[in-house]
Design an enzyme around this catalytic site. Structure first.
Site, PDB file in Angstrom:
ATOM      1  N   LYS A 112      79.525 -26.075   3.991  1.00 25.99           N
ATOM      2  CA  LYS A 112      79.135 -26.907   2.850  1.00 25.99           C
ATOM      3  C   LYS A 112      77.743 -27.514   3.029  1.00 25.99           C
ATOM      4  O   LYS A 112      77.076 -27.841   2.051  1.00 25.99           O
ATOM      5  CB  LYS A 112      80.199 -27.954   2.593  1.00 25.99           C
ATOM      6  CG  LYS A 112      81.476 -27.271   2.085  1.00 25.99           C
ATOM      7  CD  LYS A 112      82.568 -28.233   1.737  1.00 25.99           C
ATOM      8  CE  LYS A 112      83.716 -27.550   1.011  1.00 25.99           C
ATOM      9  NZ  LYS A 112      84.602 -26.765   1.900  1.00 25.99           N
TER      10      LYS A 112
HETATM   11  C1  PLP Z   1      85.503 -25.817   1.578  1.00 30.10           C
HETATM   12  C2  PLP Z   1      85.945 -24.890   2.645  1.00 30.10           C
HETATM   13  C3  PLP Z   1      86.529 -23.630   2.352  1.00 30.10           C
HETATM   14  C4  PLP Z   1      86.828 -23.186   0.938  1.00 30.10           C
HETATM   15  O1  PLP Z   1      85.671 -22.911   0.184  1.00 30.10           O
HETATM   16  P1  PLP Z   1      85.732 -22.807  -1.415  1.00 30.10           P
HETATM   17  O2  PLP Z   1      84.318 -22.694  -1.852  1.00 30.10           O
HETATM   18  O3  PLP Z   1      86.375 -24.091  -1.869  1.00 30.10           O
HETATM   19  O4  PLP Z   1      86.558 -21.622  -1.760  1.00 30.10           O
HETATM   20  C5  PLP Z   1      86.842 -22.790   3.406  1.00 30.10           C
HETATM   21  N1  PLP Z   1      86.626 -23.160   4.689  1.00 30.10           N
HETATM   22  C6  PLP Z   1      86.090 -24.354   5.009  1.00 30.10           C
HETATM   23  C7  PLP Z   1      85.904 -24.709   6.438  1.00 30.10           C
HETATM   24  C8  PLP Z   1      85.716 -25.260   4.004  1.00 30.10           C
HETATM   25  O5  PLP Z   1      85.172 -26.448   4.340  1.00 30.10           O
END
Ligand code: PLP
Length: 470
Positions: A112
């Site tokens: 993120k």
């Molecule tokens: C947010 C997240 C996901 C999922 O991603 P999306 O974009 O919501 O599908 C998967 N793995 C981790 C570690 C995350 O922080």
């Protein structure tokens, strides 16, 4: 570039407008009016560029009209300069067919950061330009909160209020939020579940009492993946990985640990832009609404089962609406109707066009807790790599789905294993150390307030502390 709402009735906005708005006023999500497309020659010319420069090439068509190329370049250099690996998203080889795209080299150890480091800078740039202030309100099950807080801490013109479910995030995740003591950062522990916190945030976006507070100057912003700018930033690493593996002359497949369908939708966008993607594997845990939707057309929400991959423990995947719009003939009125039905009954059927359109690029797999643990153990034993539970779900799906052996399959490593070290230790016996860049996380002072799961209490807390000076 103009952006339109998936539900057809909100006004079209430019890139600056969609970045600051988050959700469209008709309840829909913004998507570009049409997909920009690169020629094979243009993609070939991107090979070997530094990450920040590749980001400028890939994102420029989306930001045109709102940012000059120079402005975009300065924002990208700032955002990606904060990563601990100078390739930003390095690729490592597992075996002849399988690769790992490491997306966890940012400040808070999850993918993120790639999008939020840029989004924080975009907010500051646009708010400065229009002399405005923004109050960001978000709910987190762990990773979004820390990445968003790191991205905006100490920035002017932005306050952030982040709600997390008290006692339900890992200690690393909590401390990554609560030890940030900048005055514009407000952490709130809510008694209740993530869904309770999320419902309160959604209520704030449509609360007339909030909109009229501070003399009508209260602007509320979103940092979750309903914000288009986040998805846009994630398109870049699909290009980065595929170029290294021989694109555009060679096709590549990706396996993506999926929750809210944001990350894998960015892969879909890359494909629309001309990147030759053989297949996108949507890997879910036992919270498998997307697997059911893609394999049988049944999109119906149940109850969330907590797992060792908590960032994927969700039942309603907001960004799936963007795919349904794009593959359902881009008919906003029809989609608004379909989504109203879903909101009323928590269930809907995909249309034939939506199912067939999705099947052309997406394959899904559901991975349970035992398979996830096996994948962590397998990666440790066969590849000498310690991977996190979310990444393990992607790897299991990548190996199970059966992609043509001539096509490289890239699993997205969405979090650093140290962020989920208890689950990693259970599966592999190894306890991953926290990387140096998180420093003395466990020595630092924490600051947060605990509030009951009561909407009025949370709203009053936010209005009393939001700055809204402009
Ligand atoms: C947010 C997240 C996901 C999922 O991603 P999306 O974009 O919501 O599908 C998967 N793995 C981790 C570690 C995350 O922080």
């Amino acid at each position: 570039m103009k952006y339109i709402s998936t539900r057809g009735s909100a006004p079209a906005l430019d890139f600056e407008g969609v970045t600051l708005a988050g959700l469209a006023s008709d309840g829909g999500l913004y998507v570009p009016e049409s997909w920009p497309r690169f020629s094979e020659g243009e993609i070939t010319a991107m090979a070997g560029l530094p990450y920040a420069e590749l980001a400028v090439r890939v994102m420029a068509p989306f930001t045109a009209g709102s940012l000059t190329e120079e402005q975009l370049r300065a924002l990208c250099e700032g955002a990606y300069g904060r990563f601990s690996h100078d390739a930003v998203t390095p690729l490592t080889q597992f075996d002849q067919q399988h690769w790992l795209l490491e997306l966890f080299h940012g400040p808070t150890l999850a993918f993120k950061d790639v999008a939020l480091q840029l989004l924080g800078r975009l907010f500051e740039h646009f708010l400065e330009k229009s002399d405005r202030h923004l109050t960001i309100v978000g709910a987190t099950s762990g990773d979004t909160g820390s990445a968003a807080i790191d991205a905006v801490a100490g920035r002017e013109r932005v306050d952030i209020f982040m709600l997390h479910p008290e006692g339900r995030v890992s200690d690393v995740q909590r401390r990554q939020m609560t030890t940030v003591l900048a005055p514009n950062v407000h952490n709130i522990a809510i008694s209740g579940s993530f869904d309770d916190a999320q419902a309160m945030v959604k209520a704030m976006f449509v609360d007339p009492a909030l909109a009229s507070s501070h003399g009508g100057r209260f602007h509320i912003g979103a940092v979750n993946s309903i914000n288009w700018a986040r998805l846009m930033a994630q398109v870049v690493y699909y290009f980065a990985a595929a170029l290294q593996l021989g694109a555009p002359q060679r096709k590549v497949a990706f396996s993506v640990p999926t929750g809210n369908f944001g990350d894998v939708f960015a892969g879909y966008v890359a494909a629309q832009m001309g990147l030759p993607i053989e297949r996108l594997i949507v890997a879910t845990n036992v919270n498998d609404i997307l697997h059911r939707a893609l394999s049988t057309g049944d999109y119906s929400a149940g109850h969330v089962t907590p797992t060792a991959a908590p960032s994927m423990d969700i039942q309603v995947s907001s960004n799936f609406e963007r795919l349904l719009f794009c593959e359902g003939g881009r008919d906003g009125a029809a989609l608004a109707e379909q989504m109203r039905g879903f909101e009323a009954t928590k269930a809907m059927q995909l249309t034939n066009a939506q199912r067939q359109g999705a099947a052309a690029l997406f394959t899904s797999a559901r991975v349970d807790e035992a398979q996830m643990a096996q994948a962590m153990a397998y990666a440790a034993a066969h590849y000498g790599e310690i991977i996190d539970p979310h990444t393990a779900i992607g790897l299991h799906a990548a190996r199970e789905v059966g992609v043509d052996p001539a096509v490289p399959v890239v699993t997205l490593a969405t979090a650093h294993p140290a962020k989920f070290r208890d689950a990693v230790e259970r599966a592999t016996g190894a306890r991953p150390a926290l990387p140096k860049r998180v420093g003395d996380l466990f020595e630092r002072e924490e600051r947060y307030d605990s509030l009951p799961g009561d909407y009025a209490a949370v709203r009053d807390y936010v209005t009393a502390r939001a700055t809204q000076s402009a």
